[in-house]
Design a protein around this motif. Structure first.
Motif, short mmCIF file in Angstrom:
data_model
loop_
_atom_site.label_atom_id
_atom_site.label_comp_id
_atom_site.label_asym_id
_atom_site.label_seq_id
_atom_site.Cartn_x
_atom_site.Cartn_y
_atom_site.Cartn_z
N ALA A 1 9.15 36.01 -45.24
CA ALA A 1 9.21 37.10 -44.32
C ALA A 1 8.41 37.11 -43.08
O ALA A 1 8.75 37.52 -41.92
CB ALA A 1 8.68 38.44 -45.18
N VAL A 2 7.13 36.68 -43.03
CA VAL A 2 6.14 36.49 -41.93
C VAL A 2 7.04 35.66 -40.90
O VAL A 2 6.95 36.10 -39.65
CB VAL A 2 4.74 35.92 -42.42
CG1 VAL A 2 4.06 35.58 -41.18
CG2 VAL A 2 4.09 37.16 -43.18
N LEU B 1 9.58 34.98 -35.69
CA LEU B 1 10.88 34.63 -35.01
C LEU B 1 11.66 35.81 -34.18
O LEU B 1 12.02 35.66 -33.11
CB LEU B 1 12.09 33.96 -35.96
CG LEU B 1 11.34 32.53 -36.43
CD1 LEU B 1 12.45 32.22 -37.56
CD2 LEU B 1 11.23 31.56 -35.32
N LEU B 2 11.59 36.85 -35.17
CA LEU B 2 12.43 37.85 -34.45
C LEU B 2 11.33 38.41 -33.14
O LEU B 2 12.20 38.73 -32.19
CB LEU B 2 12.25 39.17 -35.45
CG LEU B 2 12.83 40.44 -34.93
CD1 LEU B 2 14.19 40.39 -34.66
CD2 LEU B 2 12.39 41.60 -35.88
N ILE B 3 9.94 38.27 -33.35
CA ILE B 3 9.11 38.82 -32.00
C ILE B 3 9.43 37.86 -30.93
O ILE B 3 9.68 38.24 -29.83
CB ILE B 3 7.60 38.91 -32.61
CG1 ILE B 3 7.70 40.27 -33.59
CG2 ILE B 3 7.15 39.34 -31.43
CD1 ILE B 3 6.23 40.22 -33.80
N ILE B 4 9.40 36.61 -31.23
CA ILE B 4 9.69 35.54 -30.37
C ILE B 4 10.95 35.73 -29.42
O ILE B 4 11.24 35.58 -28.31
CB ILE B 4 9.84 34.16 -30.93
CG1 ILE B 4 7.98 33.97 -31.17
CG2 ILE B 4 10.15 32.86 -29.86
CD1 ILE B 4 6.97 33.93 -30.06
N PHE B 5 12.16 36.23 -30.48
CA PHE B 5 13.51 36.20 -30.02
C PHE B 5 13.49 37.47 -29.08
O PHE B 5 13.98 37.40 -28.02
CB PHE B 5 14.29 36.52 -31.27
CG PHE B 5 15.85 36.84 -30.91
CD1 PHE B 5 16.62 35.94 -29.97
CD2 PHE B 5 16.52 38.05 -30.78
CE1 PHE B 5 17.87 36.20 -29.92
CE2 PHE B 5 17.63 38.54 -30.69
CZ PHE B 5 18.44 37.52 -29.95
N ILE C 1 15.13 40.19 -23.87
CA ILE C 1 15.63 41.48 -24.28
C ILE C 1 14.76 42.40 -23.73
O ILE C 1 14.89 43.47 -23.43
CB ILE C 1 15.75 41.52 -25.88
CG1 ILE C 1 17.04 40.66 -25.99
CG2 ILE C 1 16.00 43.07 -26.36
CD1 ILE C 1 17.17 40.39 -27.79
N LEU C 2 13.35 42.10 -24.01
CA LEU C 2 12.30 42.96 -23.64
C LEU C 2 11.67 42.33 -22.33
O LEU C 2 11.49 41.17 -22.29
CB LEU C 2 11.28 42.94 -24.89
CG LEU C 2 11.52 43.62 -26.14
CD1 LEU C 2 10.50 43.67 -26.95
CD2 LEU C 2 12.13 45.21 -25.89
N PHE D 1 -0.45 37.05 -33.02
CA PHE D 1 0.56 37.00 -34.48
C PHE D 1 -0.48 36.39 -35.56
O PHE D 1 -0.52 36.85 -36.76
CB PHE D 1 1.77 36.73 -34.12
CG PHE D 1 2.75 36.90 -35.26
CD1 PHE D 1 3.49 38.13 -35.50
CD2 PHE D 1 2.88 35.95 -36.35
CE1 PHE D 1 4.03 38.45 -36.61
CE2 PHE D 1 3.70 36.21 -37.51
CZ PHE D 1 4.29 37.59 -37.50
N LEU D 2 -0.96 35.04 -35.17
CA LEU D 2 -1.42 34.40 -36.24
C LEU D 2 -2.65 34.98 -36.69
O LEU D 2 -2.91 35.03 -37.95
CB LEU D 2 -1.84 33.15 -35.55
CG LEU D 2 -2.33 31.98 -36.73
CD1 LEU D 2 -1.36 31.43 -37.62
CD2 LEU D 2 -3.04 30.83 -35.66
N CYS D 3 -3.51 35.56 -35.78
CA CYS D 3 -4.75 36.23 -36.02
C CYS D 3 -4.47 37.40 -37.03
O CYS D 3 -5.18 37.82 -38.07
CB CYS D 3 -5.64 36.51 -35.01
SG CYS D 3 -6.41 35.03 -33.93
#
Lengths: 290, 335
Positions: free
Chosen positions: B19-20, B25-29, B35-36, B167-169
């Motif tokens: 899920a993480v 991947l969604l955020i990177i996409f 898109i943003l 994101f990692l942190c």
């Protein structure tokens, strides 16, 4: 500046802190709430006085009277709308609401009057010569008015019926209600009284510092609150003592050490006192029950 | 059968990791797929460090049951420590930046212990006041030191905080605090919140657990400060005042004291809302404060209360509900 002048300055700002601290300490004593919006009431009071005097051209006494009434009503309305529904919930929700109210007042005033500081005219011009020393009139008025108000307030709390009710409610709300005291009215009155004192403190503050802005309330309120805790929160004489201690300490630090470090020293004194005597200088220690 | 798989720990770790990764991947996409825009993408970084701040404050506020009002002080210690470190050394980013964050966290953690030892002897409102006092002292000291740049602020910090690092942190913070709370030590911490006297009577050392929890909370605030410093590249002491501490506390309380998912959601929402309201710039702070009062009056325990979300049981109950629906439908047909 001689050391005596610094101390007089300290007493002047200290008596303003003491007036504000009285509002904090009464409200805390009665509903156990750190009323973060109290600092903002001072700010509203200052803006009210400034607006009525310089825009509407009202005489000073009318502006001051208007500010006292306006702030007292504002304090009661805030209590009814924002604090009363939460009286039986966790104290932290009440605290957050108080922070919300303080944010709201700050931003509402900023919206109406813009963020730029406004100049305040000196209400008490002139100076007073006494035994070879010169005091500014605003310092004399500030100290005299504050002392009269403090004596009046302690007489009110000690000798009148409503004062007795206030003491009873702060001791035990439920028992007070059983004895036939109207708790809601008493709490409302306390907020009104505290806010009215804050309005007078606002006028005195403006007459010595000549400048008002929407964020002026937060630091002033914070220091007054520190004064209330220092003296022992819930205790009226403690608030007065705390106000003078903070005021004189601040003024001496500014005069002899560094004006940038004044705030740090004020908070440092607070921390030392709280660690040595957690209930404040004149506060009663609370016993812990299982 | 399905129930036993989903309740299985190894499977749940796998599921959560998946899920993480999907979320990443969604955020990177969204951010590099065009898109943003750049401005909107940067908001993920702000959301990230705000989540770390809120979750770490929730540890000492919602789970330990104390009320610290000086979280911004720890954040500033971490921010300055990590920024000064990364400005002083010149190493490859993947060594320098984690080391800087770690140093920021440790500096804040040590400050947490120094402040916590005397402060945690007090409770309730007094603790709030004393931490507030310490927070202000930290700010004034930073303002008056030479090597922190004083009132001019610290400039010229390298920009290292990318979406991936933040994101990692964030994931590590949530993972560590979540697992800590599920452990024996976490139960000790929660028992202190429920009843200090009973906890002490059961052999839990109040001073030890309070100080350690306070230090962990401060550590993560320091890490968030490090991310903040390497994102903005300028540090100004006036950004770490009492209002910043209050802002973090508001995130925690709105989400729900003692709910990690609550902190995550409210930190994200409260980061985005002020930006959405930017077109009403004049009214936005008024609306924001009214929102705060209204939520508190109608839902004093925060939006999520003490509810916490975990993926395994959530999917499990969703499956069961779907199966129940199908069975009921089937039953109706048979009749």
């Amino acid at each position: 500046m001689t050391i005596l002048n610094q101390i007089i300055n300290g007493i002047q700002i200290g008596s303003i802190y003491a007036l504000v601290a009285l509002g904090y300490t009464m409200v805390y004593g009665i509903v156990k709430l750190i009323n973060f919006a109290h600092g903002e009431i001072i700010m509203v009071g200052s803006y009210f006085t400034w607006y009525t005097m310089s825009r509407l051209g009202a005489p000073a006494w009318a502006a001051v009277l208007g500010a006292v009434v306006f702030c007292a009503v504002l304090g009661m309305v805030i209590e009814k709308v924002a604090y009363k529904p939460l009286r039986n919930y966790a104290r932290i929700s009440l605290l957050i609401t108080a922070i919300g109210v303080s944010f709201f007042l700050q931003n509402a005033v900023q919206l109406i009057f813009k963020a730029t500081p406004r100049m305040f005219q000196n209400i008490f011009p002139g100076s007073l010569k006494l035994g070879g020393m010169v005091f500014s009139m605003s310092a004399v008025v500030t100290i005299v008015v504050s002392v009269i108000l403090m004596i009046g307030l302690s007489l009110l709390v000690k000798n009148t019926k409503i004062g007795k009710a206030m003491r009873a409610v702060s001791e035990d709300k439920d028992t007070a209600q059983l004895m036939g005291i109207n708790v809601d009215h008493t709490i409302s009155f306390t907020f009104g009284l505290g806010s009215g004192l804050a309005a007078i403190a606002a006028v005195l503050y403006c007459s010595s510092f000549y400048q008002i802005e929407p964020t002026m309330g937060s630091m002033l309120g914070l220091k007054a609150f520190v004064a209330a805790v220092l003296g022992g929160i819930g205790s009226i004489s403690g608030a007065v003592l705390g106000g003078f201690v903070i005021g004189i300490a601040e003024s001496l630090t500014k005069g002899y050490i560094s004006s940038a470090l004044a705030d740090a020293i004020v908070f440092g004194i607070l921390i030392v006192v709280l660690i040595i005597k957690p209930s404040g200088i004149l506060g009663r220690p609370e016993n812990e029950k299982v | 059968m399905k129930q036993s798989i989903l309740r299985n720990n190894k499977f749940r770790y796998l599921l959560n990791t998946l899920a993480v990764v999907l979320l990443y991947l969604l955020i990177i996409f969204l951010t590099s797929g065009g898109i943003l825009n750049r401005y909107q993408s940067n908001m993920f970084i702000q959301i990230g460090y705000n989540i770390i701040l809120a979750v770490s404050l929730n540890l000492s506020c919602g789970f330990l049951g104390q009320l610290p009002l000086g979280h911004a002080g720890f954040m500033s210690v971490g921010a300055y420590a990590s920024a000064l470190f990364s400005m002083a050394v010149d190493l490859p980013v993947y060594i320098e930046f984690p080391a800087a964050l770690l140093i920021g966290g440790i500096a804040a953690g040590i400050t947490g212990i120094i402040i916590g030892l005397p402060a945690l002897r007090l409770r309730g409102d007094y603790l709030a006041i004393i931490t507030l006092g310490f927070g202000e002292i930290i700010r004034v000291v930073i303002l008056n030191l030479k090597f922190t740049g004083g009132a001019f602020g610290l400039r010229g910090i390298e920009k290292h905080s990318s979406i991936s690092w933040v994101f990692l942190c964030t994931v590590i913070t949530i993972f560590v605090i979540h697992t800590l709370l599920k452990s024996r030590h976490g139960r000790a911490v929660i028992s202190i919140r429920e009843d200090e006297i009973a906890a002490e009577a059961s052999g839990i050392s109040l001073t030890y657990y309070k100080t350690v929890t306070f230090a962990i909370s401060a550590f993560f605030a320091g890490v968030a400060g490090g991310l903040y410093a390497h994102y903005l590249c300028i540090l100004d002491p006036s950004n770490f005042g009492f209002m910043k501490s209050v802002e973090i506390l508001v995130m925690v309380v709105l989400g729900g004291l003692g709910s990690i998912i609550g902190s995550v959601v409210s930190a994200s929402v409260l980061t985005v809302i002020p930006e959405l309201l930017r077109s009403f710039a004049d009214y936005r702070m008024v609306i924001y404060s009214l929102l705060l009062i209204i939520v508190m009056i109608f839902k004093p325990s925060g939006l999520f209360g003490r509810y916490d979300f975990s993926l395994g049981p959530a999917i499990d109950s969703a499956f069961r509900r779907i199966r129940g629906l199908i069975l009921r439908k089937g039953g109706a047909k048979n009749k």
